[in-house]
Write a protein that holds these residues in place. Structure first.
Motif, PDB file in Angstrom:
ATOM      1  N   GLU A 165    -121.620  38.320  77.852  1.00 33.96           N
ATOM      2  CA  GLU A 165    -121.319  39.562  78.568  1.00 33.96           C
ATOM      3  C   GLU A 165    -120.350  39.360  79.727  1.00 33.96           C
ATOM      4  O   GLU A 165    -120.206  40.238  80.596  1.00 33.96           O
ATOM      5  CB  GLU A 165    -122.617  40.215  79.076  1.00 33.96           C
ATOM      6  N   ASP A 198    -117.164  39.496  79.912  1.00 32.21           N
ATOM      7  CA  ASP A 198    -116.078  40.480  79.965  1.00 32.21           C
ATOM      8  C   ASP A 198    -116.545  41.865  80.388  1.00 32.21           C
ATOM      9  O   ASP A 198    -115.724  42.775  80.565  1.00 32.21           O
ATOM     10  CB  ASP A 198    -115.373  40.546  78.614  1.00 32.21           C
ATOM     11  N   PHE A 199    -117.864  42.053  80.579  1.00 31.94           N
ATOM     12  CA  PHE A 199    -118.348  43.294  81.179  1.00 31.94           C
ATOM     13  C   PHE A 199    -117.974  43.372  82.662  1.00 31.94           C
ATOM     14  O   PHE A 199    -117.952  44.459  83.241  1.00 31.94           O
ATOM     15  CB  PHE A 199    -119.874  43.386  81.074  1.00 31.94           C
ATOM     16  N   LEU A 200    -117.696  42.219  83.273  1.00 32.77           N
ATOM     17  CA  LEU A 200    -117.357  42.173  84.690  1.00 32.77           C
ATOM     18  C   LEU A 200    -115.908  42.617  84.893  1.00 32.77           C
ATOM     19  O   LEU A 200    -115.033  42.324  84.076  1.00 32.77           O
ATOM     20  CB  LEU A 200    -117.531  40.762  85.237  1.00 32.77           C
ATOM     21  N   SER A 201    -115.659  43.288  86.000  1.00 29.07           N
ATOM     22  CA  SER A 201    -114.288  43.645  86.356  1.00 29.07           C
ATOM     23  C   SER A 201    -113.539  42.386  86.795  1.00 29.07           C
ATOM     24  O   SER A 201    -114.144  41.350  87.083  1.00 29.07           O
ATOM     25  CB  SER A 201    -114.289  44.663  87.496  1.00 29.07           C
ATOM     26  N   GLN A 239    -114.788  41.284  90.143  1.00 25.84           N
ATOM     27  CA  GLN A 239    -116.081  40.597  90.066  1.00 25.84           C
ATOM     28  C   GLN A 239    -115.913  39.174  89.541  1.00 25.84           C
ATOM     29  O   GLN A 239    -116.553  38.247  90.033  1.00 25.84           O
ATOM     30  CB  GLN A 239    -117.026  41.395  89.164  1.00 25.84           C
ATOM     31  N   GLN A 240    -115.058  39.018  88.550  1.00 35.57           N
ATOM     32  CA  GLN A 240    -114.811  37.684  88.005  1.00 35.57           C
ATOM     33  C   GLN A 240    -114.204  36.766  89.061  1.00 35.57           C
ATOM     34  O   GLN A 240    -114.599  35.603  89.185  1.00 35.57           O
ATOM     35  CB  GLN A 240    -113.899  37.777  86.782  1.00 35.57           C
ATOM     36  N   ASN A 262    -123.226  44.562  90.425  1.00 38.26           N
ATOM     37  CA  ASN A 262    -123.488  44.662  88.982  1.00 38.26           C
ATOM     38  C   ASN A 262    -123.229  46.090  88.489  1.00 38.26           C
ATOM     39  O   ASN A 262    -123.977  47.007  88.807  1.00 38.26           O
ATOM     40  CB  ASN A 262    -124.933  44.256  88.679  1.00 38.26           C
ATOM     41  N   GLU A 263    -122.165  46.225  87.702  1.00 41.67           N
ATOM     42  CA  GLU A 263    -121.875  47.503  87.053  1.00 41.67           C
ATOM     43  C   GLU A 263    -121.912  47.346  85.529  1.00 41.67           C
ATOM     44  O   GLU A 263    -121.381  48.182  84.795  1.00 41.67           O
ATOM     45  CB  GLU A 263    -120.503  48.004  87.497  1.00 41.67           C
ATOM     46  N   CYS A 264    -122.534  46.253  85.075  1.00 40.60           N
ATOM     47  CA  CYS A 264    -122.579  45.976  83.640  1.00 40.60           C
ATOM     48  C   CYS A 264    -123.503  46.970  82.935  1.00 40.60           C
ATOM     49  O   CYS A 264    -124.566  47.330  83.474  1.00 40.60           O
ATOM     50  CB  CYS A 264    -123.092  44.567  83.375  1.00 40.60           C
ATOM     51  N   PRO A 271    -127.619  40.814  81.498  1.00 36.81           N
ATOM     52  CA  PRO A 271    -126.335  40.313  80.999  1.00 36.81           C
ATOM     53  C   PRO A 271    -126.179  38.807  81.228  1.00 36.81           C
ATOM     54  O   PRO A 271    -126.454  38.306  82.323  1.00 36.81           O
ATOM     55  CB  PRO A 271    -125.311  41.117  81.813  1.00 36.81           C
ATOM     56  N   ILE A 327    -123.733  36.240  81.805  1.00 36.69           N
ATOM     57  CA  ILE A 327    -122.321  36.223  82.182  1.00 36.69           C
ATOM     58  C   ILE A 327    -121.703  34.822  82.129  1.00 36.69           C
ATOM     59  O   ILE A 327    -120.482  34.704  81.970  1.00 36.69           O
ATOM     60  CB  ILE A 327    -122.106  36.854  83.572  1.00 36.69           C
TER      61      ILE A 327
END
Length: 282
Positions: free
Chosen positions: A180, A182-185, A188-189, A215-217, A252, A254
């Protein structure tokens, strides 16, 4: 038999773990620091999967009821054999009635005591590793007797294996992208790889980190996790799963630690700092 005179803080019998029962919900378990556990067994000429005694922060006090050979590897907890300080990473001959104890922690968190041919506790699901609800107990207790095979033939102590200081002092924790990630902006990354995280509550199941990532996942269905999986909770807290972790989780995933970084993290203590360094997919 090895008589436990004092059990230390969190001590248990471990081998390399259980690998064929995850589909039944059975954790891997096994030694937290595979490098030093394998090293101890190799020095004695044991199989690398032979069971060892894992100690955490505070060492045990024990009495040997049969002659054998031992090796101590890992964190330096000031080992003393019959009132004489002994070195790490060298084979030691012990006789019936000899006593081993540990003192002040100098560096590291976990240390390993290996005996010739390994500790002979009961195998359950092809492993001797302690784990609550799988084995009768999750840690040793004062008054326990741990079986091992007597071995009277003495061995030399000329081995001189250098301390791998990087394991204890290096802050870099190497990780791969989790399912997951790539769920991060992008922001965030970037924060994930540019933040110095400090270790909070930790045990054989997981390490929590103090600093948070927003966390916006989207939520995920319960999915497989492994030792070394890093989960991001709804509150933004990062949880690094370790050897006694569950087999599935709903947060998630990550990041995923590589094996060497699991070993390094196992030797970190509360408030120690770490930095994540991304690895390319092989």
């Amino acid at each position: 038999m090895l008589e436990i005179l004092h059990s230390g803080l969190y001590s248990s019998i471990q081998d390399l773990g259980r690998f064929e029962y995850r589909n039944y919900g059975v954790p891997v378990s096994g030694v937290m620091d595979e490098y030093h556990a394998k090293l101890a067994n190799h020095i004695l000429g044991n199989d690398e999967n032979d069971a060892v005694l894992e100690m955490t922060l505070q060492g045990v006090s024990v009495c040997f009821h049969e002659a054998t050979q031992i090796v101590i590897c890992g964190a330096y907890l000031s080992p003393i054999l019959n009132n004489q300080a002994v070195r790490l990473n060298v084979p030691l001959n012990v006789s019936k009635g000899d006593q081993l104890k540990f003192g002040k922690r100098n560096y590291g968190v976990r240390t390993y005591l290996a005996v010739k041919k390994g500790f002979q506790t009961e195998k359950i699901l092809k492993s001797r590793s302690y784990y609550d609800a799988i084995t009768p107990k999750s840690r040793i207790a004062t008054g326990d007797f741990i079986p091992y095979q007597a071995h009277v033939k003495q061995i030399g102590s000329k081995a001189n294996i250098a301390l791998q200081k990087e394991i204890f002092i290096n802050k870099e924790i190497h990780v791969y992208k989790g399912p997951e990630f790539d769920f991060l902006s992008k922001q965030q990354q970037e924060k994930l790889f540019n933040t110095e995280f400090s270790i909070g509550l930790n045990n054989r199941m997981a390490y929590q980190l103090h600093e948070t990532i927003e966390n916006e996942c989207p939520s995920i269905i319960t999915s497989a996790v492994l030792p070394g999986t890093i989960q991001l909770t709804p509150s933004g807290k990062l949880i690094v799963l370790m050897k006694d972790c569950q087999t599935t989780g709903g947060y998630p995933r990550i990041l995923q630690l590589d094996q060497k970084s699991i070993i390094k993290l196992a030797q970190k203590h509360t408030r120690d700092k770490i930095l994540f360094k991304k690895l390319s997919i092989l």
